[in-house]
Design an enzyme around this catalytic site. Structure first.
Site, PDB file in Angstrom:
ATOM      1  N   HIS B 172      29.207  12.928  51.236  1.00  0.00           N
ATOM      2  CA  HIS B 172      28.143  13.255  50.279  1.00  0.00           C
ATOM      3  C   HIS B 172      28.050  12.171  49.195  1.00  0.00           C
ATOM      4  O   HIS B 172      26.969  11.660  48.907  1.00  0.00           O
ATOM      5  CB  HIS B 172      28.453  14.628  49.659  1.00  0.00           C
ATOM      6  CG  HIS B 172      27.506  15.075  48.581  1.00  0.00           C
ATOM      7  ND1 HIS B 172      26.622  16.122  48.755  1.00  0.00           N
ATOM      8  CD2 HIS B 172      27.312  14.633  47.306  1.00  0.00           C
ATOM      9  CE1 HIS B 172      25.919  16.292  47.639  1.00  0.00           C
ATOM     10  NE2 HIS B 172      26.324  15.399  46.734  1.00  0.00           N
ATOM     11  N   HIS B 274      21.199  20.805  42.472  1.00  0.00           N
ATOM     12  CA  HIS B 274      22.199  21.362  43.400  1.00  0.00           C
ATOM     13  C   HIS B 274      21.849  22.778  43.832  1.00  0.00           C
ATOM     14  O   HIS B 274      22.610  23.402  44.567  1.00  0.00           O
ATOM     15  CB  HIS B 274      23.593  21.351  42.760  1.00  0.00           C
ATOM     16  CG  HIS B 274      24.126  19.988  42.486  1.00  0.00           C
ATOM     17  ND1 HIS B 274      23.871  19.321  41.317  1.00  0.00           N
ATOM     18  CD2 HIS B 274      24.865  19.150  43.252  1.00  0.00           C
ATOM     19  CE1 HIS B 274      24.458  18.126  41.355  1.00  0.00           C
ATOM     20  NE2 HIS B 274      25.060  17.997  42.514  1.00  0.00           N
TER      21      HIS B 274
END
Lengths: 98, 379
Positions: B172, B274
């Site tokens: 990520h 997020h």
């Protein structure tokens, strides 16, 4: 003195926050916080704009309110003033005690 | 590329085989012809992909990893703990950062022919043991940075383990670097959520590639292992079922939506980057399951092409939907199963693709129904 602290962003995107009124804290704790605020030069501190976007970095917001002064400082991972770190550590420790 | 009759666009081979065996004479002819054409196209694609991969391997990309130790301070990068070619050290975080950046490099190189973050062999720098009680990892524009979670608390109070524990977290963070050199998506609001989703997508692919897992065998969890046993949760996010990764008295509930109708408007977290990434994550998951097999091979190709050729800094979810649809046409052909799967993935999260590409019919279902009708298999 009132302190409102907030940490947002991060890999998880979870906000943690804290609101303190020093009048309501035990005297020794209030004294420590007052000292940390004084030593950081909070109300005179110059903050550099963030150098760059930092994906997954935290954003810290600290608002301090006294009888004579009020200021909010918002900083991220790359422009966090080292002088503010002892105060941040104290505030973060409070958000983590559960 | 040869043009197939539009009506043959999406019927899967197993159905065509049924028709080729059991249909009327005219149906058998059509189905047999289509099967043969599909096979030729498929074989051509496979040989093209193989040629591309061979080319990449001959380009002989060498990578240069360095892992630094911040020793619980915040000065970056810190002191060198392990550099390329060094044997494993005693510190597990150092080895995880080293191996994880290697695994990430390997996915990008093997599956997409990319030479590191900038595609020019950029060195891979990581810092571990950043700060005290730092429950986070980030990409600072030049390097990866990992905290140790709640290492400074008594075991019974810890919520987070070290952030290098999870390979997809490493993938990520590195992918944030790739995005920075490619689409350079703005890190706020929908653009930022797309940026986040791309990091989750490729982070998950790094893990699946290393485990040699097909889409249906993968867990699609982001941040597996980050929580200690004190937390009720399997990880930070679930691409398979956004909003279900954790539900804990201290941490609260996973806030991710899986559909546009639940899109969260907030000023926190750079506009919920997020949070709303769950929508795009889930679209990818649905497409990957629909296509089947290894997710990096087809769905990953579609997204890699989209990230590197099509998205720009202000691209939003709709742009990503249209661009992935277009990428699927360019790689697999108009009306291909892959293109229909992309469309289905986005439809599942409430985004209708506005294809700008020449597609044979407005929707996959229409195409399928048309063929079924022409074969007398549907009204």
């Amino acid at each position: 003195m009132q302190i409102i602290f907030e940490r947002s962003g991060g890999f998880m995107g979870r906000k943690v926050s804290l609101s303190l009124d020093l009048e309501e804290l035990p005297e020794d704790q209030a004294q420590i916080l007052k000292r940390l605020v004084d030593e950081s030069g909070f109300f005179d501190l110059s903050i550099n704009p963030p150098e760059k976007s930092v994906p997954d970095g935290f954003t810290y917001s600290i608002l301090i309110n006294t009888e004579t002064n009020q200021r909010t400082i918002q900083v991220g991972e790359t422009n966090f003033p080292p002088v503010l770190r002892p105060l941040l550590e104290n505030l973060m420790a409070r958000t983590r005690s559960h | 590329m040869s043009h197939r009759h539009s009506i043959f666009c999406i019927l899967p081979p197993h159905m065509l085989e049924q028709v080729a065996q059991n249909g009327s004479s005219a149906q058998r002819d059509m189905a047999t012809h289509t099967l043969s054409a599909s096979r030729q196209i498929r074989e051509r694609r496979i040989s093209m992909a193989a040629a591309t991969m061979r080319g990449n391997f001959t380009a002989a990309s060498t990578f240069q990893r360095t892992v630094y130790d911040a020793k619980f301070g915040t000065n970056l990068p810190g002191t060198i703990a392990r550099k390329e070619g060094d044997a494993p050290v005693a510190d597990i975080s150092v080895n995880e950062a080293y191996d994880g950046s290697g695994a990430t490099y390997k996915l990008y190189s093997s599956a997409f022919g990319r030479n590191s973050i900038d595609n020019h062999g950029m060195k891979l720098d990581s810092t571990v043991h950043y700060d005290k009680g730092y429950d986070n990892a980030f990409w600072d524009g030049q390097q990866m940075v990992y905290g140790d979670g709640d290492e400074d608390l008594p075991v019974s109070e810890r919520l987070f383990n070290r952030f290098t524990i999870s390979l997809d977290v490493i993938g990520h963070e590195l992918t944030h670097g790739v995005t920075q050199y490619e689409a350079n998506l703005v890190y706020s609001n929908q653009q930022g959520a797309l940026n986040e989703a791309i990091s989750d997508i490729f982070g998950s692919l790094v893990k699946q590639f290393q485990r040699n897992q097909t889409a249906d065998a993968a867990d699609w969890i982001i941040g597996e292992g980050l929580f200690t046993a004190n937390v009720n949760g399997v990880g930070i996010r679930s691409m398979k079922a956004p909003g279900t990764a954790y539900n804990d008295p201290v941490l609260g509930k996973d806030p991710q939506p899986a559909h546009m109708k639940d899109y969260v408007t907030t000023s926190q977290d750079n506009g919920g980057v997020h949070i709303n990434s769950g929508i795009v994550n889930h679209a990818f998951y649905v497409t990957a399951i629909e296509i089947g097999g290894y997710a990096w091979e087809k769905t990953g190709q579609i997204w890699y092409k989209t990230l590197t050729d099509k998205l720009t800094s202000n691209s939003n979810f709709q742009n990503a939907a249209d661009a992935t649809f277009q990428s699927a046409v360019e790689i697999f052909g108009a009306g291909s199963l892959e293109q229909i799967a992309v469309q289905k993935g986005w439809a599942e999260v409430g985004i209708a693709v506005n294809g700008t590409s020449p597609v044979p019919t407005p929707s996959g279902e229409g195409c399928l129904k048309g063929l079924m009708r022409s074969l007398g298999l549907a009204a």
